[in-house]
Design an enzyme around this catalytic site. Sequence first.
Site, PDB file in Angstrom:
ATOM      1  N   TRP A 102       0.830  -1.218   0.000  1.00 56.38           N
ATOM      2  CA  TRP A 102       0.000   0.000   0.000  1.00 56.38           C
ATOM      3  C   TRP A 102       0.853   1.252   0.000  1.00 56.38           C
ATOM      4  O   TRP A 102       0.477   2.258  -0.612  1.00 56.38           O
ATOM      5  CB  TRP A 102      -1.017  -0.034   1.145  1.00 56.38           C
ATOM      6  CG  TRP A 102      -2.009  -1.128   0.916  1.00 56.38           C
ATOM      7  CD1 TRP A 102      -2.143  -2.286   1.628  1.00 56.38           C
ATOM      8  CD2 TRP A 102      -2.973  -1.214  -0.154  1.00 56.38           C
ATOM      9  NE1 TRP A 102      -3.122  -3.071   1.075  1.00 56.38           N
ATOM     10  CE2 TRP A 102      -3.657  -2.445  -0.015  1.00 56.38           C
ATOM     11  CE3 TRP A 102      -3.324  -0.368  -1.209  1.00 56.38           C
ATOM     12  CZ2 TRP A 102      -4.669  -2.841  -0.891  1.00 56.38           C
ATOM     13  CZ3 TRP A 102      -4.342  -0.771  -2.082  1.00 56.38           C
ATOM     14  CH2 TRP A 102      -4.997  -1.991  -1.910  1.00 56.38           C
ATOM     15  N   ASP A 172      -1.987   6.358   6.372  1.00 58.04           N
ATOM     16  CA  ASP A 172      -3.025   5.492   5.810  1.00 58.04           C
ATOM     17  C   ASP A 172      -3.315   4.401   6.832  1.00 58.04           C
ATOM     18  O   ASP A 172      -2.592   3.418   6.926  1.00 58.04           O
ATOM     19  CB  ASP A 172      -2.530   4.887   4.489  1.00 58.04           C
ATOM     20  CG  ASP A 172      -3.494   3.835   3.933  1.00 58.04           C
ATOM     21  OD1 ASP A 172      -4.558   3.608   4.547  1.00 58.04           O
ATOM     22  OD2 ASP A 172      -3.164   3.255   2.884  1.00 58.04           O
ATOM     23  N   LYS A 196     -12.291  -2.428   6.235  1.00 55.21           N
ATOM     24  CA  LYS A 196     -11.471  -3.326   7.035  1.00 55.21           C
ATOM     25  C   LYS A 196     -11.999  -3.358   8.475  1.00 55.21           C
ATOM     26  O   LYS A 196     -12.450  -4.383   8.940  1.00 55.21           O
ATOM     27  CB  LYS A 196     -10.012  -2.868   7.037  1.00 55.21           C
ATOM     28  CG  LYS A 196      -9.106  -3.248   5.853  1.00 55.21           C
ATOM     29  CD  LYS A 196      -9.609  -2.983   4.494  1.00 55.21           C
ATOM     30  CE  LYS A 196      -8.742  -3.431   3.355  1.00 55.21           C
ATOM     31  NZ  LYS A 196      -7.762  -2.505   2.864  1.00 55.21           N
TER      32      LYS A 196
HETATM   33  C1  LIG Z   1      -7.294  -1.936   1.589  1.00 57.47           C
HETATM   34  C2  LIG Z   1      -6.270  -0.872   1.730  1.00 57.47           C
HETATM   35  C3  LIG Z   1      -6.191   0.210   0.831  1.00 57.47           C
HETATM   36  C4  LIG Z   1      -7.118   0.336  -0.350  1.00 57.47           C
HETATM   37  O1  LIG Z   1      -8.356   0.738   0.102  1.00 57.47           O
HETATM   38  P1  LIG Z   1      -9.544   1.094  -0.921  1.00 57.47           P
HETATM   39  O2  LIG Z   1     -10.573   1.599   0.041  1.00 57.47           O
HETATM   40  O3  LIG Z   1      -9.910  -0.170  -1.609  1.00 57.47           O
HETATM   41  O4  LIG Z   1      -9.051   2.141  -1.843  1.00 57.47           O
HETATM   42  C5  LIG Z   1      -5.235   1.168   1.051  1.00 57.47           C
HETATM   43  N1  LIG Z   1      -4.378   1.088   2.085  1.00 57.47           N
HETATM   44  C6  LIG Z   1      -4.408   0.067   2.962  1.00 57.47           C
HETATM   45  C7  LIG Z   1      -3.432   0.034   4.096  1.00 57.47           C
HETATM   46  C8  LIG Z   1      -5.353  -0.947   2.814  1.00 57.47           C
HETATM   47  O5  LIG Z   1      -5.394  -1.970   3.686  1.00 57.47           O
END
Ligand SMILES: *Cc1c(COP(=O)(O)O)cnc(C)c1O
Length: 360
Positions: A102, A172, A196
Amino acid sequence: MGRVFNFSAGPAMLPAEVLERAREEMLDWHGSGMSVMEMSHRGKEYVSIAEKAEADLRELMKVPANYKILFLQGGASSQFSMVPMNILRGKTSADYLNTGHWSEKAVAEGKRYCNVNIVADTKGSKYTTLPKAGELSFNADAAYVHYTPNETIAGVEFGYVPDTGDIPLVADMSSTLLSRPVDVSKFGIIYAGAQKNIGPAGLTIAIVREDLIGHAQAGTPVMFDYKTHADNGSMYNTPPTYAWYVAGLVFEWLKERGGLEGMALINERKAKKLYDFIDGNDFYSNPVDRDCRSWMNVPFILANSELDKAFLKEAEAAGLSTLAGHRSVGGMRASIYNAMPEAGVDALVDFMADFARRNG
Ligand SMILES: *Cc1c(COP(=O)(O)O)cnc(C)c1O
């Protein structure tokens, strides 16, 4: 069939109590005669739902008054662009920590807007390690520092918050938000896709320090400007109303369980159980450095990968679902977010022990 223990990395399990509550309120929310899905986002019923969710999240995370909480769409992936579009503030570079899949995505998007300085890179270890706090240094002219506190695929998690001094820190937190307390005041921006550990897909949460709002670069689409959403209570356009409502139910569920301090105790215990079992057994292994193992995403491999298919098939039959590792790394991965009951981890460990006995 009853509900399975779903170890998916996302969209992931939601608490059964939350789903039951949503079911009870499905056709007629609190005597309104309609489903939350059918409500005007500007009506008083929905506004009360939205405000309660925001207030509960603010309380859970102890979000200081000088931060806005934005309820957005576009996923964490949109934040990879929205961050540089909004907070470069005339500067030409930003610092990024590259610690996994990511981070790589965030870096690639950042490069479209500015010079990206990679100030830490753990690709050489196949993303099984993290830099130590003392090893990090930042460029004084960086507009911001971006990192990924929990890498969902390789299963590494920072046990500390990098000290970036006056440079805004952007995180993030898609796969770790709400799993434990965080000191929001150390961050410029925290963002997360909901699917998540927060609620249904379709909602993205951004917690943005006020002084970072209102600096979008020329040409930024109105929907990509934090100020648009901050000035309009996240209702400039139609927000993802139902996902926001379900996230609100999750916030209430967390408050009833001791908040993030309470969740941290449970999450640490769940993770320890699984790692201790994996480490104490030659049949399974986890490649991640012990001091940066994720509480949320636990990858593991079988010593004999020819047994992978049988493992997954028998696990599925035992009600343990979605244990395959990410397609980029293979093996197995158990995502054990807040909604995974401790009984789910116990059932997984019991199954793993039994499978090893039968196949070892
Ligand atoms: C799943 C995830 C993403 C992507 O998320 P989307 O909502 O599908 O854009 C980005 N960063 C991390 C750490 C993730 O686990």
